[in-house]
Design a protein around this motif. Structure first.
Motif, PDB file in Angstrom:
ATOM      1  N   VAL A 132       0.822  -1.810  -0.522  1.00 13.80           N
ATOM      2  CA  VAL A 132      -0.138  -0.234   0.117  1.00 13.80           C
ATOM      3  C   VAL A 132       0.651   0.713  -0.497  1.00 13.80           C
ATOM      4  CG1 VAL A 132      -1.476   1.423   1.557  1.00 13.80           C
ATOM      5  CG2 VAL A 132      -2.211  -1.330   1.234  1.00 13.80           C
ATOM      6  N   GLY A 133       2.246   0.961   0.578  1.00 18.68           N
ATOM      7  CA  GLY A 133       2.272   2.872   1.352  1.00 18.68           C
ATOM      8  C   GLY A 133       3.821   2.545  -0.435  1.00 18.68           C
ATOM      9  N   ALA A 134       4.370   1.423  -1.225  1.00 29.87           N
ATOM     10  CA  ALA A 134       4.662   1.820  -1.778  1.00 29.87           C
ATOM     11  C   ALA A 134       3.779   2.545  -3.105  1.00 29.87           C
ATOM     12  CB  ALA A 134       5.232   0.773  -2.262  1.00 29.87           C
ATOM     13  N   GLY A 135       2.553   1.983  -3.681  1.00 24.59           N
ATOM     14  CA  GLY A 135       1.312   2.769  -4.575  1.00 24.59           C
ATOM     15  C   GLY A 135       1.507   3.673  -4.251  1.00 24.59           C
ATOM     16  N   LEU A 136       1.377   4.484  -2.840  1.00 24.36           N
ATOM     17  CA  LEU A 136       1.210   5.305  -2.564  1.00 24.36           C
ATOM     18  C   LEU A 136       2.442   6.267  -3.116  1.00 24.36           C
ATOM     19  CD1 LEU A 136      -0.784   5.433   0.839  1.00 24.36           C
ATOM     20  CD2 LEU A 136      -1.552   5.992  -1.281  1.00 24.36           C
ATOM     21  N   VAL A 137       3.534   6.034  -3.262  1.00 25.19           N
ATOM     22  CA  VAL A 137       4.734   6.546  -3.182  1.00 25.19           C
ATOM     23  C   VAL A 137       4.805   6.399  -4.618  1.00 25.19           C
ATOM     24  CG1 VAL A 137       7.150   6.427  -3.096  1.00 25.19           C
ATOM     25  CG2 VAL A 137       6.012   6.773  -1.132  1.00 25.19           C
ATOM     26  N   LEU A 138       4.900   5.372  -5.514  1.00 24.37           N
ATOM     27  CA  LEU A 138       5.563   5.347  -6.902  1.00 24.37           C
ATOM     28  C   LEU A 138       4.126   6.163  -7.116  1.00 24.37           C
ATOM     29  CD1 LEU A 138       6.737   1.685  -7.233  1.00 24.37           C
ATOM     30  CD2 LEU A 138       8.045   4.597  -6.808  1.00 24.37           C
ATOM     31  N   ASP A 139       3.200   6.324  -7.217  1.00 26.21           N
ATOM     32  CA  ASP A 139       2.288   7.432  -7.665  1.00 26.21           C
ATOM     33  C   ASP A 139       2.506   8.552  -7.646  1.00 26.21           C
ATOM     34  OD1 ASP A 139      -1.007   7.334  -9.272  1.00 26.21           O
ATOM     35  OD2 ASP A 139      -1.196   8.452  -6.865  1.00 26.21           O
ATOM     36  N   GLU A 140       3.325   9.347  -7.145  1.00 24.44           N
ATOM     37  CA  GLU A 140       3.892  10.473  -6.977  1.00 24.44           C
ATOM     38  C   GLU A 140       5.329  10.664  -6.874  1.00 24.44           C
ATOM     39  OE1 GLU A 140       1.005  13.575  -5.225  1.00 24.44           O
ATOM     40  OE2 GLU A 140       1.911  12.879  -3.525  1.00 24.44           O
ATOM     41  N   ARG A 149       3.694  11.481 -16.379  1.00 18.91           N
ATOM     42  CA  ARG A 149       3.171   9.891 -16.638  1.00 18.91           C
ATOM     43  C   ARG A 149       4.812   9.216 -16.633  1.00 18.91           C
ATOM     44  NH1 ARG A 149      -0.252  10.080 -21.519  1.00 18.91           N
ATOM     45  NH2 ARG A 149      -0.861  11.688 -22.974  1.00 18.91           N
ATOM     46  N   GLN A 150       5.537   9.684 -16.197  1.00 12.47           N
ATOM     47  CA  GLN A 150       6.276   8.942 -15.618  1.00 12.47           C
ATOM     48  C   GLN A 150       6.318   7.985 -14.134  1.00 12.47           C
ATOM     49  OE1 GLN A 150       9.108  12.542 -14.939  1.00 12.47           O
ATOM     50  NE2 GLN A 150      10.896  12.059 -16.397  1.00 12.47           N
ATOM     51  N   SER A 151       5.577   8.237 -13.504  1.00 13.14           N
ATOM     52  CA  SER A 151       4.672   8.222 -12.293  1.00 13.14           C
ATOM     53  C   SER A 151       4.106   6.917 -12.763  1.00 13.14           C
ATOM     54  CB  SER A 151       4.343   9.039 -11.626  1.00 13.14           C
ATOM     55  OG  SER A 151       4.370  10.376 -10.832  1.00 13.14           O
ATOM     56  N   VAL A 152       3.482   7.027 -14.093  1.00 14.11           N
ATOM     57  CA  VAL A 152       2.547   5.448 -14.300  1.00 14.11           C
ATOM     58  C   VAL A 152       3.996   4.757 -14.871  1.00 14.11           C
ATOM     59  CG1 VAL A 152       1.089   4.731 -15.915  1.00 14.11           C
ATOM     60  CG2 VAL A 152       0.673   6.864 -15.291  1.00 14.11           C
ATOM     61  N   GLU A 153       4.074   5.203 -16.051  1.00  9.30           N
ATOM     62  CA  GLU A 153       5.800   4.179 -16.404  1.00  9.30           C
ATOM     63  C   GLU A 153       6.347   3.004 -15.214  1.00  9.30           C
ATOM     64  OE1 GLU A 153       8.687   5.908 -18.865  1.00  9.30           O
ATOM     65  OE2 GLU A 153       6.648   6.927 -20.228  1.00  9.30           O
ATOM     66  N   VAL A 154       6.649   3.556 -14.227  1.00  8.85           N
ATOM     67  CA  VAL A 154       7.593   3.362 -12.919  1.00  8.85           C
ATOM     68  C   VAL A 154       6.670   2.202 -12.505  1.00  8.85           C
ATOM     69  CG1 VAL A 154       8.630   3.817 -10.387  1.00  8.85           C
ATOM     70  CG2 VAL A 154       9.121   5.103 -12.564  1.00  8.85           C
ATOM     71  N   VAL A 155       5.247   2.907 -12.266  1.00 12.54           N
ATOM     72  CA  VAL A 155       4.462   1.833 -11.600  1.00 12.54           C
ATOM     73  C   VAL A 155       4.610   0.853 -12.137  1.00 12.54           C
ATOM     74  CG1 VAL A 155       1.689   1.475 -11.171  1.00 12.54           C
ATOM     75  CG2 VAL A 155       2.956   3.457 -10.502  1.00 12.54           C
ATOM     76  N   VAL A 156       3.981   0.583 -13.491  1.00 15.55           N
ATOM     77  CA  VAL A 156       3.850  -0.656 -14.503  1.00 15.55           C
ATOM     78  C   VAL A 156       5.417  -0.974 -14.625  1.00 15.55           C
ATOM     79  CG1 VAL A 156       3.618  -0.899 -17.121  1.00 15.55           C
ATOM     80  CG2 VAL A 156       2.166   0.861 -16.208  1.00 15.55           C
ATOM     81  N   LEU A 157       6.341  -0.720 -14.385  1.00 18.61           N
ATOM     82  CA  LEU A 157       7.484  -1.366 -15.294  1.00 18.61           C
ATOM     83  C   LEU A 157       7.753  -1.899 -13.720  1.00 18.61           C
ATOM     84  CD1 LEU A 157      10.086  -1.877 -16.355  1.00 18.61           C
ATOM     85  CD2 LEU A 157      11.407   0.292 -15.096  1.00 18.61           C
ATOM     86  N   THR A 158       7.154  -1.396 -12.007  1.00 10.87           N
ATOM     87  CA  THR A 158       7.167  -2.138 -10.820  1.00 10.87           C
ATOM     88  C   THR A 158       6.860  -3.164 -11.194  1.00 10.87           C
ATOM     89  OG1 THR A 158       7.957  -0.225  -9.454  1.00 10.87           O
ATOM     90  CG2 THR A 158       7.807  -1.555  -8.681  1.00 10.87           C
ATOM     91  N   ASP A 190      -2.829   7.266 -20.628  1.00 11.03           N
ATOM     92  CA  ASP A 190      -4.420   7.517 -20.627  1.00 11.03           C
ATOM     93  C   ASP A 190      -4.944   6.908 -20.098  1.00 11.03           C
ATOM     94  OD1 ASP A 190      -2.475   9.979 -20.988  1.00 11.03           O
ATOM     95  OD2 ASP A 190      -3.297  10.503 -23.324  1.00 11.03           O
ATOM     96  N   LEU A 191      -5.082   5.555 -20.244  1.00  9.75           N
ATOM     97  CA  LEU A 191      -6.467   4.328 -19.790  1.00  9.75           C
ATOM     98  C   LEU A 191      -6.056   4.187 -18.321  1.00  9.75           C
ATOM     99  CD1 LEU A 191      -8.814   2.959 -20.688  1.00  9.75           C
ATOM    100  CD2 LEU A 191      -6.592   1.419 -21.182  1.00  9.75           C
ATOM    101  N   ILE A 192      -5.239   4.178 -17.598  1.00 11.77           N
ATOM    102  CA  ILE A 192      -4.669   3.459 -16.687  1.00 11.77           C
ATOM    103  C   ILE A 192      -4.183   4.872 -15.409  1.00 11.77           C
ATOM    104  CG2 ILE A 192      -4.160   1.763 -17.524  1.00 11.77           C
ATOM    105  CD1 ILE A 192      -1.121   2.345 -15.921  1.00 11.77           C
ATOM    106  N   GLY A 193      -4.276   6.069 -15.905  1.00  7.82           N
ATOM    107  CA  GLY A 193      -3.531   7.402 -14.836  1.00  7.82           C
ATOM    108  C   GLY A 193      -3.856   8.560 -15.058  1.00  7.82           C
ATOM    109  N   GLY A 194      -5.087   8.378 -16.325  1.00  6.92           N
ATOM    110  CA  GLY A 194      -5.954  10.000 -16.433  1.00  6.92           C
ATOM    111  C   GLY A 194      -4.901  10.691 -17.301  1.00  6.92           C
ATOM    112  N   ALA A 195      -5.140  11.470 -18.401  1.00  8.81           N
ATOM    113  CA  ALA A 195      -4.501  12.055 -19.145  1.00  8.81           C
ATOM    114  C   ALA A 195      -4.334  13.710 -18.931  1.00  8.81           C
ATOM    115  CB  ALA A 195      -5.394  12.948 -20.992  1.00  8.81           C
TER     116      ALA A 195
END
Length: 254
Positions: A91-99, A116-125, A237-242
């Motif tokens: 949960v903590g990692a999800g909140l941190v990497l979202d920002e 968009r870099q936040s979305v890329e890092v979350v997907v890669l992680t 945009d689909l998973i993180g918003g435009a």
């Protein structure tokens, strides 16, 4: 199914990792849903601003990550405590990497192109954790035999060779391939052999007097970006918003 679960998840102690991954992905999805609702002015959710100070969700994320991380180290890989700490960490990692982009730029870029870099890092992680769950080990050490694992020289050599491939790939400007290559050596090998990105450190150092190689690198990068930039942006945009399309300051969010 029960035998597979015991052999591949329970016995190797991967259940906490699976719980952490599930908590990580679910937290990111819920957080993005809430922030998109706040951005659109819908629903009961609002920004948290006690005393006029905007509290980003990276703040509780850091606290949960620290608590869950230290708790997981103390709890080991088995038992109820290990599972609970894994969920807290996820949960903590999800909140941190979202920002992640906010931390990187030290600015509220959540709804900008940089965000968009936040979305890329979350997907890669999430992808890397899935690979680990599937049985891949860092730098491909899982590929050595039992006899080779008994000899330290073989293990060290495997580490060094695969690390060099990943490092060359990184210097060639292919960050995603370098990161994935630490788990899947073939990916790092392909990245190390192919032409570098024209703006990478490798290109600036080794393509300076090689005009043909530099031209091929520019042309290949152009075709790659034209082919994949659109689909990648649509997926983000689909998973993180435009992001915002105007020059106005990005909307605040929790």
């Amino acid at each position: 199914m029960g035998n597979w679960w015991h052999t591949n998840i329970a016995e190797p102690g991967k259940l906490p990792l699976l719980l952490a991954l599930a908590a990580f992905v679910l937290t990111f999805a819920i957080t993005r849903t809430i922030t998109r609702m706040i951005r659109a002015g819908k629903g009961p959710f609002r920004n948290i601003t006690p005393g006029g100070l905007h509290i980003h969700h990276v703040v509780p994320g850091v606290v949960l990550t620290v608590v869950g991380g230290f708790g997981a180290v103390a709890a080991g890989r088995h038992g109820v405590a290990a599972g609970i700490c894994a969920v807290i960490f996820g949960v903590g990692a999800g909140l941190v990497l979202d920002e992640f982009a906010l931390i990187l730029h030290l600015d509220d870029v959540y709804w900008t192109e940089e965000g968009r870099q936040s979305v890329e890092v979350v997907v890669l992680t999430a992808s890397l954790v899935v690979l680990v769950l599937a049985g891949f080990s860092p730098l491909g050490v899982n590929d050595v035999t039992d006899e080779e694992q008994q000899g330290r020289l073989g293990v060290i050599t495997t580490y060094v060779i695969n690390f060099c491939f990943a490092l060359i790939t990184l210097f060639k400007g292919k960050t995603r391939m370098a990161v994935v290559g630490t788990l899947v050596p073939f990916v790092a090998l392909v990245g190390a052999l192919r032409l570098a990105r024209p703006t990478s450190l490798w290109a600036r150092r080794f393509y300076r007097n090689r005009h043909r190689a530099r031209s091929k690198a520019v042309l290949r990068a152009y075709h790659h970006d034209v082919r994949w930039a659109g689909p990648r942006r649509k997926f983000q945009d689909l998973i993180g918003g435009a992001p915002d399309r105007t020059s106005l300051p990005p909307a605040r969010k929790s």
